[in-house]
Write a protein that holds these residues in place. Structure first.
Motif, PDB file in Angstrom:
ATOM      1  N   GLU A 146       0.669  -1.375   0.149  1.00  0.00           N
ATOM      2  CA  GLU A 146      -0.104  -0.490  -0.019  1.00  0.00           C
ATOM      3  C   GLU A 146       0.717   1.353  -0.308  1.00  0.00           C
ATOM      4  O   GLU A 146       0.216   2.310   0.052  1.00  0.00           O
ATOM      5  N   VAL A 147       2.412   1.294  -0.228  1.00  0.00           N
ATOM      6  CA  VAL A 147       3.042   2.607   0.792  1.00  0.00           C
ATOM      7  C   VAL A 147       3.945   2.320  -0.514  1.00  0.00           C
ATOM      8  O   VAL A 147       4.824   3.561  -1.009  1.00  0.00           O
ATOM      9  N   LEU A 148       4.100   1.343  -1.417  1.00  0.00           N
ATOM     10  CA  LEU A 148       5.008   1.600  -3.084  1.00  0.00           C
ATOM     11  C   LEU A 148       4.520   2.528  -3.594  1.00  0.00           C
ATOM     12  O   LEU A 148       3.086   2.660  -3.806  1.00  0.00           O
ATOM     13  N   PRO A 149       5.522   2.765  -4.327  1.00  0.00           N
ATOM     14  CA  PRO A 149       4.977   4.235  -4.991  1.00  0.00           C
ATOM     15  C   PRO A 149       4.145   3.482  -6.151  1.00  0.00           C
ATOM     16  O   PRO A 149       4.124   2.375  -6.595  1.00  0.00           O
ATOM     17  N   VAL A 150       3.165   4.120  -6.975  1.00  0.00           N
ATOM     18  CA  VAL A 150       2.505   3.571  -8.322  1.00  0.00           C
ATOM     19  C   VAL A 150       2.347   5.395  -9.588  1.00  0.00           C
ATOM     20  O   VAL A 150       1.763   6.019  -8.979  1.00  0.00           O
ATOM     21  N   GLU A 151       3.563   5.054  -9.737  1.00  0.00           N
ATOM     22  CA  GLU A 151       3.674   6.215 -11.222  1.00  0.00           C
ATOM     23  C   GLU A 151       3.145   5.650 -12.211  1.00  0.00           C
ATOM     24  O   GLU A 151       4.170   4.910 -12.820  1.00  0.00           O
ATOM     25  N   PRO A 152       2.234   6.817 -12.891  1.00  0.00           N
ATOM     26  CA  PRO A 152       2.310   5.924 -14.215  1.00  0.00           C
ATOM     27  C   PRO A 152       3.746   6.506 -15.248  1.00  0.00           C
ATOM     28  O   PRO A 152       4.245   7.178 -14.564  1.00  0.00           O
ATOM     29  N   GLY A 153       4.270   4.794 -16.339  1.00  0.00           N
ATOM     30  CA  GLY A 153       5.354   5.655 -16.493  1.00  0.00           C
ATOM     31  C   GLY A 153       6.320   5.005 -15.962  1.00  0.00           C
ATOM     32  O   GLY A 153       7.757   4.925 -16.643  1.00  0.00           O
ATOM     33  N   ARG A 154       5.872   3.863 -14.784  1.00  0.00           N
ATOM     34  CA  ARG A 154       7.097   3.902 -14.239  1.00  0.00           C
ATOM     35  C   ARG A 154       6.714   2.264 -13.062  1.00  0.00           C
ATOM     36  O   ARG A 154       5.518   1.600 -13.507  1.00  0.00           O
ATOM     37  N   LYS A 155       7.486   1.440 -13.491  1.00  0.00           N
ATOM     38  CA  LYS A 155       7.302  -0.304 -12.649  1.00  0.00           C
ATOM     39  C   LYS A 155       8.653  -0.238 -12.105  1.00  0.00           C
ATOM     40  O   LYS A 155       9.321   0.241 -12.082  1.00  0.00           O
ATOM     41  N   LEU A 156       8.146  -0.730 -10.876  1.00  0.00           N
ATOM     42  CA  LEU A 156       8.363  -1.253  -9.692  1.00  0.00           C
ATOM     43  C   LEU A 156       9.681  -2.673 -10.321  1.00  0.00           C
ATOM     44  O   LEU A 156       8.942  -3.845 -10.625  1.00  0.00           O
ATOM     45  N   ILE A 157      10.904  -2.821 -10.172  1.00  0.00           N
ATOM     46  CA  ILE A 157      11.573  -4.368 -10.174  1.00  0.00           C
ATOM     47  C   ILE A 157      12.448  -4.317  -8.761  1.00  0.00           C
ATOM     48  O   ILE A 157      13.058  -3.518  -7.910  1.00  0.00           O
ATOM     49  N   MET A 158      12.372  -5.861  -8.808  1.00  0.00           N
ATOM     50  CA  MET A 158      13.226  -6.177  -8.040  1.00  0.00           C
ATOM     51  C   MET A 158      14.441  -6.734  -8.562  1.00  0.00           C
ATOM     52  O   MET A 158      14.618  -8.033  -9.637  1.00  0.00           O
ATOM     53  N   TYR A 159      15.575  -6.268  -7.959  1.00  0.00           N
ATOM     54  CA  TYR A 159      16.738  -7.917  -8.350  1.00  0.00           C
ATOM     55  C   TYR A 159      17.140  -8.031  -6.908  1.00  0.00           C
ATOM     56  O   TYR A 159      16.858  -7.525  -5.739  1.00  0.00           O
ATOM     57  N   VAL A 160      17.735  -9.845  -7.132  1.00  0.00           N
ATOM     58  CA  VAL A 160      17.879 -10.661  -5.438  1.00  0.00           C
ATOM     59  C   VAL A 160      19.108 -11.314  -6.426  1.00  0.00           C
ATOM     60  O   VAL A 160      19.605 -11.687  -7.540  1.00  0.00           O
ATOM     61  N   THR A 161      20.270 -11.660  -5.960  1.00  0.00           N
ATOM     62  CA  THR A 161      21.008 -12.759  -6.448  1.00  0.00           C
ATOM     63  C   THR A 161      20.582 -13.858  -6.125  1.00  0.00           C
ATOM     64  O   THR A 161      20.866 -14.923  -7.199  1.00  0.00           O
ATOM     65  N   MET A 162      19.805 -14.655  -5.860  1.00  0.00           N
ATOM     66  CA  MET A 162      19.048 -15.173  -5.653  1.00  0.00           C
ATOM     67  C   MET A 162      17.535 -15.667  -6.403  1.00  0.00           C
ATOM     68  O   MET A 162      17.030 -14.883  -5.605  1.00  0.00           O
ATOM     69  N   GLU A 163      17.142 -16.748  -7.083  1.00  0.00           N
ATOM     70  CA  GLU A 163      15.577 -16.484  -6.775  1.00  0.00           C
ATOM     71  C   GLU A 163      14.561 -16.756  -5.777  1.00  0.00           C
ATOM     72  O   GLU A 163      15.330 -17.363  -5.186  1.00  0.00           O
ATOM     73  N   PRO A 164      13.699 -15.855  -5.688  1.00  0.00           N
ATOM     74  CA  PRO A 164      13.230 -16.069  -4.477  1.00  0.00           C
ATOM     75  C   PRO A 164      12.565 -17.438  -3.911  1.00  0.00           C
ATOM     76  O   PRO A 164      11.851 -18.020  -4.909  1.00  0.00           O
ATOM     77  N   CYS A 165      12.050 -17.813  -2.147  1.00  0.00           N
ATOM     78  CA  CYS A 165      12.325 -18.685  -2.423  1.00  0.00           C
ATOM     79  C   CYS A 165      10.440 -19.086  -2.957  1.00  0.00           C
ATOM     80  O   CYS A 165       9.341 -17.513  -2.547  1.00  0.00           O
TER      81      CYS A 165
END
Ligand SMILES: Nc1nc(=O)c(N)c(NC[C@H](O)[C@H](O)[C@H](O)COP(=O)(O)O)[nH]1
Ligand SMILES: [Zn+2]
Length: 193
Positions: A83-102
């Motif tokens: 609910e507090v992650l930004p919602v911005e038109p024209g932008r996407k939320l991306i996650m980088y992780v060294t290992m595949e999420p469990c």
């Protein structure tokens, strides 16, 4: 020409190196960012949060800490981070992780794929795509389910190659026969999820 994702995987690897070595998990690092659409050089990326395994008290995962750190800054409980992650038109939320999420944790704690999927509830875009440097080795849960579960949730993912040996060496550092496990993991066939 190295992949534009490489600097972020290297940042995640540096985070993973901060994790206290344990035989009961992997040392992993995660970075959450907001990326402008059609920005091929990622020049307008905004880092939102970072996390590493056991950064926060208890048996915590890197992705879990990344979300928890963001939730704390925005004064909401972990399960409301979406609910507090930004919602911005024209932008996407991306996650980088060294290992595949469990997709499953021997402890029974909520798997990180569930935490990632939770951000897309309530009609919010949430996490759009996850990039990771290695698939989870079979040490604890056998054939990993993470990326198949992401696909089932409609969340994109991509394995970014090139740092496998480094990522696995850091991940396994707390294990009894780390070197042997790294060699075995490197030999595991790259199964597509
Ligand atoms: N993506 C990812 N990030 C982490 O920070 C971490 N530690 C793991 N590790 C996955 C592994 O499957 C679990 O660590 C074991 O299944 C033990 O489960 P717990 O960690 O005790 O809940 N995976
Ligand atoms: Zn996890």
């Amino acid at each position: 020409k190295t992949s534009p994702h490489m600097p972020y995987l290297k940042q995640c690897l540096s985070l993973a190196e901060k994790s206290p070595p344990r035989p009961t998990n992997f040392r992993v690092g995660a970075v959450l960012l907001s990326r402008k659409d059609d920005d091929p050089t990622f020049s307008d990326d905004r880092i939102l949060s970072t996390g590493y395994t056991m950064e926060l008290a208890g048996n915590t995962h890197a992705e879990q800490c990344c979300f928890s750190n963001y939730a704390a800054v925005h004064k909401v409980p972990d399960d409301q981070v979406g609910e507090v992650l930004p919602v911005e038109p024209g932008r996407k939320l991306i996650m980088y992780v060294t290992m595949e999420p469990c997709g499953k944790r021997l402890s029974g704690n909520a798997p990180c794929v569930q935490r990632i999927t939770q951000t897309t509830e309530g009609g919010r875009e949430g996490i759009h795509k996850v990039y990771f440097g290695v698939k989870e080795p079979g040490t604890f849960v056998g054939e990993s389910e993470g990326c198949r579960m992401l696909t089932e949730s409609g969340i994109e993912w991509e394995h970014v190659g090139g740092l496998e040996r480094e990522i696995l060496t850091v991940a396994f550092a707390g294990h009894e026969n780390a070197a042997e496990e790294v060699r075995a993991a490197l030999g595991e066939k790259e199964t597509n999820c």
